[in-house]
Design a protein around this motif. Sequence first.
Motif, PDB file in Angstrom:
ATOM      1  N   GLU A   1      53.790 -62.216 -49.489  1.00  0.00           N
ATOM      2  CA  GLU A   1      54.767 -62.511 -48.435  1.00  0.00           C
ATOM      3  C   GLU A   1      56.174 -62.750 -48.979  1.00  0.00           C
ATOM      4  O   GLU A   1      57.078 -63.032 -48.177  1.00  0.00           O
ATOM      5  CB  GLU A   1      54.321 -63.688 -47.563  1.00  0.00           C
ATOM      6  N   ALA A   2      56.379 -62.608 -50.251  1.00  0.00           N
ATOM      7  CA  ALA A   2      57.726 -62.739 -50.797  1.00  0.00           C
ATOM      8  C   ALA A   2      58.541 -61.487 -50.491  1.00  0.00           C
ATOM      9  O   ALA A   2      57.998 -60.428 -50.159  1.00  0.00           O
ATOM     10  CB  ALA A   2      57.663 -62.964 -52.307  1.00  0.00           C
ATOM     11  N   PHE A   3      59.889 -61.621 -50.648  1.00  0.00           N
ATOM     12  CA  PHE A   3      60.796 -60.497 -50.442  1.00  0.00           C
ATOM     13  C   PHE A   3      60.927 -59.713 -51.734  1.00  0.00           C
ATOM     14  O   PHE A   3      61.041 -60.283 -52.811  1.00  0.00           O
ATOM     15  CB  PHE A   3      62.174 -61.021 -50.015  1.00  0.00           C
ATOM     16  N   LEU A   4      60.914 -58.387 -51.595  1.00  0.00           N
ATOM     17  CA  LEU A   4      60.975 -57.512 -52.766  1.00  0.00           C
ATOM     18  C   LEU A   4      62.276 -56.724 -52.790  1.00  0.00           C
ATOM     19  O   LEU A   4      62.695 -56.159 -51.766  1.00  0.00           O
ATOM     20  CB  LEU A   4      59.816 -56.508 -52.733  1.00  0.00           C
ATOM     21  N   THR A   5      62.893 -56.680 -53.960  1.00  0.00           N
ATOM     22  CA  THR A   5      63.972 -55.730 -54.232  1.00  0.00           C
ATOM     23  C   THR A   5      63.720 -55.104 -55.589  1.00  0.00           C
ATOM     24  O   THR A   5      63.503 -55.829 -56.561  1.00  0.00           O
ATOM     25  CB  THR A   5      65.359 -56.407 -54.259  1.00  0.00           C
ATOM     26  N   ILE A   6      63.736 -53.796 -55.642  1.00  0.00           N
ATOM     27  CA  ILE A   6      63.698 -53.070 -56.914  1.00  0.00           C
ATOM     28  C   ILE A   6      64.967 -52.221 -56.965  1.00  0.00           C
ATOM     29  O   ILE A   6      65.183 -51.357 -56.118  1.00  0.00           O
ATOM     30  CB  ILE A   6      62.461 -52.162 -57.052  1.00  0.00           C
ATOM     31  N   ASN A   7      65.797 -52.492 -57.972  1.00  0.00           N
ATOM     32  CA  ASN A   7      67.077 -51.809 -58.068  1.00  0.00           C
ATOM     33  C   ASN A   7      66.937 -50.412 -58.666  1.00  0.00           C
ATOM     34  O   ASN A   7      66.131 -50.185 -59.577  1.00  0.00           O
ATOM     35  CB  ASN A   7      68.049 -52.618 -58.926  1.00  0.00           C
ATOM     36  N   CYS A   8      67.753 -49.505 -58.149  1.00  0.00           N
ATOM     37  CA  CYS A   8      67.810 -48.134 -58.663  1.00  0.00           C
ATOM     38  C   CYS A   8      69.242 -47.645 -58.557  1.00  0.00           C
ATOM     39  O   CYS A   8      69.863 -47.723 -57.490  1.00  0.00           O
ATOM     40  CB  CYS A   8      66.902 -47.211 -57.862  1.00  0.00           C
ATOM     41  N   THR A   9      69.786 -47.161 -59.657  1.00  0.00           N
ATOM     42  CA  THR A   9      71.084 -46.501 -59.646  1.00  0.00           C
ATOM     43  C   THR A   9      70.935 -45.136 -60.298  1.00  0.00           C
ATOM     44  O   THR A   9      70.035 -44.918 -61.117  1.00  0.00           O
ATOM     45  CB  THR A   9      72.161 -47.313 -60.388  1.00  0.00           C
ATOM     46  N   TYR A  10      71.815 -44.229 -59.942  1.00  0.00           N
ATOM     47  CA  TYR A  10      71.686 -42.873 -60.445  1.00  0.00           C
ATOM     48  C   TYR A  10      73.032 -42.345 -60.915  1.00  0.00           C
ATOM     49  O   TYR A  10      74.086 -42.832 -60.506  1.00  0.00           O
ATOM     50  CB  TYR A  10      71.096 -41.951 -59.377  1.00  0.00           C
ATOM     51  N   THR A  11      72.966 -41.361 -61.771  1.00  0.00           N
ATOM     52  CA  THR A  11      74.145 -40.626 -62.222  1.00  0.00           C
ATOM     53  C   THR A  11      73.899 -39.162 -61.930  1.00  0.00           C
ATOM     54  O   THR A  11      72.896 -38.594 -62.389  1.00  0.00           O
ATOM     55  CB  THR A  11      74.366 -40.810 -63.740  1.00  0.00           C
ATOM     56  N   ALA A  12      74.749 -38.564 -61.143  1.00  0.00           N
ATOM     57  CA  ALA A  12      74.553 -37.161 -60.782  1.00  0.00           C
ATOM     58  C   ALA A  12      75.857 -36.588 -60.269  1.00  0.00           C
ATOM     59  O   ALA A  12      76.738 -37.325 -59.820  1.00  0.00           O
ATOM     60  CB  ALA A  12      73.474 -37.036 -59.711  1.00  0.00           C
ATOM     61  N   THR A  13      75.977 -35.288 -60.347  1.00  0.00           N
ATOM     62  CA  THR A  13      77.101 -34.615 -59.705  1.00  0.00           C
ATOM     63  C   THR A  13      76.710 -34.338 -58.263  1.00  0.00           C
ATOM     64  O   THR A  13      75.541 -34.071 -57.959  1.00  0.00           O
ATOM     65  CB  THR A  13      77.453 -33.305 -60.413  1.00  0.00           C
ATOM     66  N   GLY A  14      77.657 -34.413 -57.378  1.00  0.00           N
ATOM     67  CA  GLY A  14      77.347 -34.162 -55.985  1.00  0.00           C
ATOM     68  C   GLY A  14      76.592 -35.312 -55.349  1.00  0.00           C
ATOM     69  O   GLY A  14      76.629 -36.449 -55.829  1.00  0.00           O
ATOM     70  N   TYR A  15      75.877 -35.004 -54.296  1.00  0.00           N
ATOM     71  CA  TYR A  15      75.160 -36.020 -53.524  1.00  0.00           C
ATOM     72  C   TYR A  15      73.706 -35.593 -53.377  1.00  0.00           C
ATOM     73  O   TYR A  15      73.317 -35.021 -52.366  1.00  0.00           O
ATOM     74  CB  TYR A  15      75.835 -36.215 -52.169  1.00  0.00           C
ATOM     75  N   PRO A  16      72.911 -35.916 -54.403  1.00  0.00           N
ATOM     76  CA  PRO A  16      71.530 -35.435 -54.402  1.00  0.00           C
ATOM     77  C   PRO A  16      70.663 -36.194 -53.408  1.00  0.00           C
ATOM     78  O   PRO A  16      70.957 -37.342 -53.051  1.00  0.00           O
ATOM     79  CB  PRO A  16      71.071 -35.734 -55.823  1.00  0.00           C
TER      80      PRO A  16
END
Lengths: 114, 112
Positions: free
Chosen positions: B16-31
């Motif tokens: 019942e806890a709140f979950l956050t998993i971070n994700c960042t990306y590096t890419a050209t354009g908007y994949p």
Amino acid sequence: DAGITQSPRHKVTETGTPVTLRCHQTENHRYMYWYRQDPGHGLRLIHYSYGVKDTDKGEVSDGYSVSRSKTEDFLLTLESATSSQTSVYFCAIRGEGAYNSPLHFGNGTRLTVT
Amino acid sequence: GDSVTQMEGPVTLSEEAFLTINCTYTATGYPSLFWYVQYPGEGLQLLLKATKADDKGSNKGFEATYRKETTSFHLEKGSVQVSDSAVYFCAHYNNAGNMLTFGGGTRLMVKP
């Protein structure tokens, strides 16, 4: 579930021997992929195919070759297996339609090279 | 080149806890961006996706919003269950749309 079957599911082989892993799909999709999964590295692309006899390299293709003689089958061959190729190998197919369709994965082949 | 960075795990939470998993990306354009989940002994399953900026993908109580300005696609769930224990992967297509690049994966463990 996407119809993807990988064989064998488990394989133990000795260093220097050739190994072929098979991926079979029943979806008639054009794009097929081979990835390897290793702790700390996520999934890394080995090779992919965009049609019969059309293949291209991914980021970790050294030591691997692939063949696609039929739409439904994509074979991954380790010509001379090394211990660094001990890994879990996943095949995936890409849904048809938009070019950014998600991939659908098989259940993997666990390969151990001794 | 293209890359995806995820927070390292394992992430251990109580039910019942709140979950956050971070994700960042590096890419050209908007994949297009994806979250996949892998249960023990299985292949990866698509969890959710977003195809353009400000899109919110959602499935099974999980959500992620495509943030172009921060190049992020963080996974959230308001109340996790023991059955959510798995490894989660963030991924995006390259600009040509023919290769999917994955992050290293984040293991989630939920305790009763």
